[in-house]
Design an enzyme around this catalytic site. Structure first.
Site, PDB file in Angstrom:
ATOM      1  N   LYS A 140      -1.649 -45.422  13.977  1.00 56.87           N
ATOM      2  CA  LYS A 140      -1.868 -43.389  13.202  1.00 56.87           C
ATOM      3  C   LYS A 140      -0.595 -42.628  13.951  1.00 56.87           C
ATOM      4  CE  LYS A 140      -3.970 -38.880  13.917  1.00 56.87           C
ATOM      5  NZ  LYS A 140      -3.084 -38.864  14.723  1.00 56.87           N
ATOM      6  N   THR A 188      -3.579 -44.500  18.205  1.00 57.58           N
ATOM      7  CA  THR A 188      -2.460 -43.565  18.288  1.00 57.58           C
ATOM      8  C   THR A 188      -0.710 -44.076  18.635  1.00 57.58           C
ATOM      9  OG1 THR A 188      -4.141 -42.050  17.408  1.00 57.58           O
ATOM     10  CG2 THR A 188      -1.924 -41.061  18.004  1.00 57.58           C
ATOM     11  N   SER A 193     -12.217 -39.367  18.535  1.00 59.99           N
ATOM     12  CA  SER A 193     -10.836 -39.411  19.916  1.00 59.99           C
ATOM     13  C   SER A 193     -11.867 -39.523  20.809  1.00 59.99           C
ATOM     14  CB  SER A 193      -9.951 -38.295  20.120  1.00 59.99           C
ATOM     15  OG  SER A 193      -9.615 -37.851  21.169  1.00 59.99           O
ATOM     16  N   HIS A 236       0.434 -36.170  14.141  1.00 63.47           N
ATOM     17  CA  HIS A 236       0.098 -35.628  14.630  1.00 63.47           C
ATOM     18  C   HIS A 236      -0.123 -33.367  14.286  1.00 63.47           C
ATOM     19  CE1 HIS A 236      -1.758 -36.645  18.494  1.00 63.47           C
ATOM     20  NE2 HIS A 236      -2.262 -35.848  18.434  1.00 63.47           N
ATOM     21  N   TYR A 281      -6.447 -44.345  22.305  1.00 66.15           N
ATOM     22  CA  TYR A 281      -4.860 -43.812  23.214  1.00 66.15           C
ATOM     23  C   TYR A 281      -4.430 -44.701  24.375  1.00 66.15           C
ATOM     24  CZ  TYR A 281      -4.572 -38.983  21.057  1.00 66.15           C
ATOM     25  OH  TYR A 281      -3.826 -37.597  20.493  1.00 66.15           O
TER      26      TYR A 281
HETATM   27  C1  FNR Z   1      -5.273 -33.737  16.938  1.00 67.09           C
HETATM   28  N1  FNR Z   1      -4.957 -34.656  16.942  1.00 67.09           N
HETATM   29  C2  FNR Z   1      -5.408 -35.990  18.104  1.00 67.09           C
HETATM   30  N2  FNR Z   1      -5.095 -36.916  16.973  1.00 67.09           N
HETATM   31  C3  FNR Z   1      -5.479 -38.428  18.218  1.00 67.09           C
HETATM   32  O1  FNR Z   1      -4.584 -39.800  17.867  1.00 67.09           O
HETATM   33  N3  FNR Z   1      -5.620 -37.655  19.072  1.00 67.09           N
HETATM   34  C4  FNR Z   1      -6.481 -37.011  19.366  1.00 67.09           C
HETATM   35  O2  FNR Z   1      -7.168 -37.073  20.282  1.00 67.09           O
HETATM   36  C5  FNR Z   1      -6.210 -35.870  19.195  1.00 67.09           C
HETATM   37  N4  FNR Z   1      -6.111 -34.740  19.149  1.00 67.09           N
HETATM   38  C6  FNR Z   1      -6.358 -33.192  18.775  1.00 67.09           C
HETATM   39  C7  FNR Z   1      -6.855 -32.319  18.516  1.00 67.09           C
HETATM   40  C8  FNR Z   1      -6.878 -30.834  18.026  1.00 67.09           C
HETATM   41  C9  FNR Z   1      -6.935 -29.710  18.701  1.00 67.09           C
HETATM   42  C10 FNR Z   1      -5.287 -31.437  16.411  1.00 67.09           C
HETATM   43  C11 FNR Z   1      -5.543 -29.577  15.713  1.00 67.09           C
HETATM   44  C12 FNR Z   1      -5.432 -32.542  16.391  1.00 67.09           C
HETATM   45  C13 FNR Z   1      -3.560 -35.138  15.081  1.00 67.09           C
HETATM   46  C14 FNR Z   1      -5.261 -35.468  14.325  1.00 67.09           C
HETATM   47  O3  FNR Z   1      -5.891 -36.591  14.596  1.00 67.09           O
HETATM   48  C15 FNR Z   1      -4.392 -34.824  12.906  1.00 67.09           C
HETATM   49  O4  FNR Z   1      -3.060 -36.004  13.646  1.00 67.09           O
HETATM   50  C16 FNR Z   1      -3.963 -33.942  13.029  1.00 67.09           C
HETATM   51  O5  FNR Z   1      -4.760 -32.560  12.864  1.00 67.09           O
HETATM   52  C17 FNR Z   1      -4.066 -33.550  11.362  1.00 67.09           C
HETATM   53  O6  FNR Z   1      -3.376 -31.993  10.886  1.00 67.09           O
HETATM   54  P1  FNR Z   1      -4.363 -31.247  10.568  1.00 67.09           P
HETATM   55  O7  FNR Z   1      -4.730 -31.494   9.630  1.00 67.09           O
HETATM   56  O8  FNR Z   1      -5.092 -30.667  11.860  1.00 67.09           O
HETATM   57  O9  FNR Z   1      -3.075 -29.758  10.080  1.00 67.09           O
END
Ligand code: FNR
Length: 383
Positions: free
Chosen positions: A252, A156, A107, A276, A130
């Protein structure tokens, strides 16, 4: 040490070991958390069609995602603050993914930097970007990812405004945690986490701190980040980022067939159908429910990946059988990381792989490429 047999076991251990503030940060969705809940329950509503007396002695989950071979079509999703779930968390997760043969996505909001992770692994990983208002900084990030050998850029698109998670506000989420009395009491219970953090060299938002004028430590980072997410993001900007990156571009956060077509037109090699993990628009439909309409729109033209709600190999199988070419896990590996470090991420991958492989066998399939709609029974099939 409890016997770990599924992702829920890892979650229980994770909850015991990681400070409450970081557990809540991962294990929550925005506002009422309806979408967060629907993401998992909608997977449960899809049932499997059992077949027997098919020779399933030789089975394979190997596939490809965004131009690279994968041991199974399951990548590690980008997760901000991973290095607060376990010391050096991004490095450990990247190593576990490399050994398993699946992609790791770093990330933008990681604790370990692109360069920290690149120094710790041999194979290329993926970098998630981002869109920031400071375009010069964003371009430098893309150049750093290319210099580190990252093999795909995951852009994203669903964070132009930020979903509110009540628990983070109430907990005063910060990294590192601000040492109030309740936080100190919590840390005393979770001393293993604290010991790990003390033993490792101090890292902190390595992709940003030290790379932006005026952002020299975590105290002035948050204000900068808050101003940076770009609400004026549009497809023209996505196309400009496309031009900055030579390798595969994965967009994404696509939840609408029309946006999927626009993503294709902007030059995406793959999209991720994702809400997300229920952390952005509460009230959005689950990702797995949106998948068929998005596949109808663009499924023949680019790779369609899915995340949000995957907690088992059966969930992976359901997404693939509906037509996704790849999936990502987020929380499922974060539970493992917070519980057991690198071994916990490996355990999460092993659990998901075994469940996928055995379920394929029950469904009479030998290869993930052969999974299809006829392996499933959807709620509509019972109507
Ligand atoms: C995320 N997600 C996320 N996505 C992204 O593009 N950049 C990021 O920095 C983050 N940070 C983030 C932190 C936390 C704690 C979570 C749980 C999620 C979203 C992540 O990439 C993904 O889309 C989700 O986690 C998918 O859902 P599940 O598998 O956690 O249910």
């Amino acid at each position: 040490m409890p016997v770990i047999t599924d992702i829920a076991d890892l979650k229980r251990l994770y909850r015991r070991r990681v400070p409450r503030m970081f557990y809540d940060y991962a294990e929550s969705g925005s506002w009422t958390e309806q979408t967060f809940r629907d993401n998992t329950t909608d997977f449960a509503d899809i049932r499997l069609r059992q077949r027997v007396a098919v020779d399933i002695a030789e089975r394979s989950t190997a596939s490809r995602m965004a131009g690279r071979p994968v041991a199974m079509p399951v990548a590690l999703a980008p997760v901000g603050l991973t290095g607060m779930q376990h010391a050096d968390g991004e490095i450990l997760a990247a190593r576990a993914a490399e050994r398993f043969g699946v992609p790791f996505t770093l990330s933008t909001m990681s604790i370990c930097s692109i360069e920290d992770v690149a120094a710790a692994v041999r194979e290329p990983f993926w970098f998630q970007l981002y869109v920031m208002r400071d375009e010069a900084f964003m371009e430098r990030l893309v150049a750093r990812a290319a210099a580190a050998g990252c093999s795909a850029l995951v852009l994203t698109l669903d964070l132009q405004v930020i979903g509110q998670r009540h628990k983070d506000l109430k907990n005063g989420l910060s990294a590192p945690p601000k040492l109030s009395l309740p936080v100190l009491a919590d840390l005393a219970l979770r001393w293993r986490w604290g010991l790990g953090m003390l033993r490792t060299p101090r890292r902190g938002f390595g992709n940003i701190v030290g790379h932006v004028d005026g952002v020299s430590d975590v105290s002035n980072l948050m204000a900068w980040v808050g101003e940076q997410f770009d609400p004026s993001l549009d497809w023209a900007k996505v196309r400009r980022i496309r031009e900055l990156w030579d390798g595969p571009l994965i967009l994404k956060g696509i939840m609408d067939p029309e946006d999927a077509r626009l993503a294709r037109d902007a030059g995406a090699d793959a999209i991720v159908v994702s809400n997300h993990g229920g952390r952005q628009l509460d009230g959005a439909v689950s990702a797995i429910r949106m998948l068929p309409a998005i596949l109808d729109a663009v499924g023949d033209e680019l790779e369609v990946h899915l995340d949000s709600g995957i907690r088992s190999g059966q969930d992976v199988l359901k997404a693939l059988a509906l037509g996704a070419t790849g999936t990502y896990i987020g929380r499922a590996y974060i539970y493992g990381l917070g519980a057991l470090g690198e071994a916990g991420v490996t355990r999460a991958l092993e659990i998901i792989h075994k469940e996928l492989d055995v379920t394929m066998g029950f469904c009479g399939e030998r290869d993930v490429a052969d999974l299809g709609r006829d392996n499933l029974l959807l709620p509509a099939d019972f109507a």
